[in-house]
Write a protein that holds these residues in place. Sequence first.
Motif: not given
Length: 61
Positions: A19-42
């Motif tokens: 579990l540690a090996v899978v978790t560390v690699h998943a967090h290391a190689f997962a794309p780090n996209a920005p959070w989406p904007q909330p509805p209404g563009g605020r």
Amino acid sequence: MLADHLSWRAAHAVPAGILAVVTVHAHAFAPNAPWPQPPGGRRAVRTTGLDGRERADHAVM
């Protein structure tokens, strides 16, 4: 079964290690996209405090 071949400590350590090996690699190689904007563009307004550090416009509990 894993517990039949190993001691109880090793039988717990093997899945924890996997579990540690899978978790560390998943967090290391997962794309780090920005959070989406909330509805209404605020967007969150950021201000600077007296100490010069940025602060959000709301309290975080």
